[in-house]
Design an enzyme around this catalytic site. Structure first.
Site, PDB file in Angstrom:
ATOM      1  N   TRP A 171      68.146  58.998  36.100  1.00  8.66           N
ATOM      2  CA  TRP A 171      68.581  58.815  34.929  1.00  8.66           C
ATOM      3  C   TRP A 171      67.993  59.118  33.733  1.00  8.66           C
ATOM      4  CZ3 TRP A 171      66.977  55.581  30.910  1.00  8.66           C
ATOM      5  CH2 TRP A 171      68.215  55.302  29.909  1.00  8.66           C
ATOM      6  N   HIS A 172      66.673  59.014  33.811  1.00  6.90           N
ATOM      7  CA  HIS A 172      65.509  59.223  32.913  1.00  6.90           C
ATOM      8  C   HIS A 172      65.504  60.925  32.456  1.00  6.90           C
ATOM      9  CE1 HIS A 172      64.108  55.392  33.489  1.00  6.90           C
ATOM     10  NE2 HIS A 172      63.505  55.209  32.168  1.00  6.90           N
ATOM     11  N   GLY A 173      65.939  61.709  33.293  1.00  2.00           N
ATOM     12  CA  GLY A 173      66.048  63.131  32.941  1.00  2.00           C
ATOM     13  C   GLY A 173      66.094  63.919  34.193  1.00  2.00           C
ATOM     14  N   SER A 193      66.967  55.543  39.099  1.00  8.25           N
ATOM     15  CA  SER A 193      66.488  55.167  37.882  1.00  8.25           C
ATOM     16  C   SER A 193      65.708  56.273  37.358  1.00  8.25           C
ATOM     17  CB  SER A 193      65.620  53.980  38.127  1.00  8.25           C
ATOM     18  OG  SER A 193      64.713  53.581  36.773  1.00  8.25           O
ATOM     19  N   PHE A 252      66.781  60.721  26.650  1.00  6.63           N
ATOM     20  CA  PHE A 252      67.286  60.280  27.747  1.00  6.63           C
ATOM     21  C   PHE A 252      68.655  60.055  27.721  1.00  6.63           C
ATOM     22  CE2 PHE A 252      62.664  59.089  28.465  1.00  6.63           C
ATOM     23  CZ  PHE A 252      62.389  60.188  28.931  1.00  6.63           C
TER      24      PHE A 252
END
Length: 481
Positions: free
Chosen positions: A328-330, A325, A481
């Site tokens: 995934w954001h960056g 997670s 994102f």
């Protein structure tokens, strides 16, 4: 084209009018219109990346058909892994290649070897993480025979690229959105009014709360800030401002997206459920970015074994989920640390199996929480504020520097940044959210209990606040994102 822009204020009524008054004879005509409008909406960002969106759509559409028509398991697996590999490959190249290349070079530099990696000089296609996950869930569901492939290309394309959710979610499922796309839609005035209310509330969150909090959060977090010169109370104020900035920004986007979709007779997945009123971190993650959390639960956590194994399996799977997670954001170590910190926060409830203790709404049916509930909400909020520092910081070093200077003797001094007007706005916003916490969004149903004069007065107050406190158009945080 931003939701909070003049161009969108012109675009939306035009599409709405054409949808209900020109293409109303058939849902297929409406779907063609939605697809063209969605492609135009996306092309306004950068028309070159429209071809990437189209390629991803075509790939997953034909992959679904090929898997369904495959006569052997081996053939089915081939098409499945082809789609997974290409989708994740595009995501990896555009979003993570430079990160891995630079991290590899930094690792070698620590060992005494200097290299200069070749990096990509290309912007991240807006919304790629979101529409990639739409396609992945569709392909995975077909592979495991949960759904049948969609054979109408236009209908499937609308599912992937429906403009309200295209660039920042919510991350939809084929089981939820496709049936709505494939049926006749009849205009419902009450539903449209409710959609407009949610759009208004979302704009207020974004323009009045998020953008104004951003001014002060950016002032304190900016690249040139010397945190040693700032008091701990000022740094705390900056972290709190960012906490409300990211919530107002992202949940505001989701409110506008859901309200806009409702104008077209379509319901999107709820993405936020008043997360800052959570009593523990497990509840927070059931209420924050719900579509992403449930995506990881269904397509990663459960396939890994979920909570069926022993304590070690639950702990391992939880850490994997939060690591992915964060990533995934960056492409930054700050997001990975943010994810791992949240995994540590939630770990006691995983180990002691208390992660589903709070499935109801805090102080449900009451105006005020108990002392225990209040303490739990405040503690969870402060832990979240601390984690957001890593999310906002430019790098790990700055994050730790920020935190080290925050927890100093000056933490209890008067902050040098203390904009009373914004603080009063945030307090008023929290009160309205608290009063509406049992609904899908704060204004749902609330105005209907008021006399018409009070109801319209509230609308005018929100509109005036949007124009008075609004400044230059600012992008939504989750576009990156």
């Amino acid at each position: 084209m931003l939701f909070n822009s003049v161009s969108f204020a012109i675009f939306l009524p035009i599409v709405f009018f054409a949808y209900w008054f020109v293409a109303q004879k058939s849902y297929r005509h409406q779907n063609v219109l939605l697809l063209l409008a969605s492609y135009f909406f996306y092309a306004c960002w950068d028309w070159r990346f429209l071809f990437l969106l189209m390629f991803s759509t075509v790939l997953d559409y034909f992959t679904g058909l090929k898997m369904s028509d495959s006569q052997t398991i081996a053939r089915k697996k081939f098409w499945f892994w082809l789609s997974i590999g290409v989708n994740l490959g595009f995501l990896g190249v555009f979003k993570y290649y430079n990160f891995f290349a630079q991290s590899f070079a930094d690792g070698l530099a620590n060992l005494g070897f200097e290299i200069h990696p070749w990096t990509l000089n290309v912007i991240l296609p807006v919304g790629i993480s979101f529409y990639t996950f739409h396609g992945l869930s569709y392909v995975i569901d077909i592979y495991y025979d949960r759904i049948k492939p969609e054979r109408n290309f236009v209908d499937y394309s609308v599912f992937v690229s429906f403009f309200p959710l295209l660039v920042a979610g919510p991350i939809e499922r084929a089981t939820h959105l496709l049936p709505q796309i494939k049926r006749e839609r009849v205009f419902d005035l009450d539903r449209a009014k409710d959609g407009l209310r949610q759009i208004l509330w979302g704009l207020f969150k974004k323009i009045v709360i998020a953008d104004n909090c951003a001014r002060y959060a950016n002032m304190i977090f900016n690249d040139t800030a010397d945190y040693a010169t700032l008091s701990g109370s000022t740094l705390l104020m900056g972290a709190v401002f960012f906490t409300f900035q990211i919530y107002g920004d992202f949940s505001g986007y989701s409110d506008i997206a859901l309200g806009t979709a409702r104008l077209f007779g379509i319901d999107l997945l709820k993405n936020f459920a008043f997360p800052y009123f959570s009593r523990d971190i497990a509840e927070f993650w059931r209420r924050w970015h719900i579509s992403l959390s449930t995506w990881f639960r269904d397509y990663l956590y459960i396939p890994l074994g979920g909570s069926k194994g022993g304590t070690w399996i639950r702990v391992r799977n939880t850490f994997i989920i939060f690591l992915v997670s964060g990533f995934w954001h960056g492409a930054n170590w700050t997001f990975i640390v943010w994810g791992l910190l949240n995994a540590l926060y939630i770990m006691p409830s995983i180990v002691f199996k208390t992660n589903r203790n709070h499935l109801d709404v805090v102080a449900q049916g009451h105006y005020f929480p108990t002392v225990k509930e209040l303490f739990s909400v405040i503690l969870t909020f402060l832990l979240t504020v601390l984690a957001w520092i890593f999310f906002r910081a430019d790098n790990i070093g700055k994050a730790f520097s920020y935190i080290s200077h925050l927890f100093s003797s000056s933490l209890f001094s008067k902050p040098t940044v203390f904009p009373l007007d914004i603080i009063y706005l945030v307090i008023g916003f929290v009160v309205v959210e608290w009063l509406g916490r049992e609904r899908h969004y704060a204004l749902e149903g609330l105005p209907m209990k008021c006399p018409k004069v009070m109801r319209w007065s509230l609308y005018y107050v929100l509109i005036i606040a949007i124009f008075y406190f609004g400044g230059e158009e600012q992008e939504f945080i989750y576009f990156q994102f």
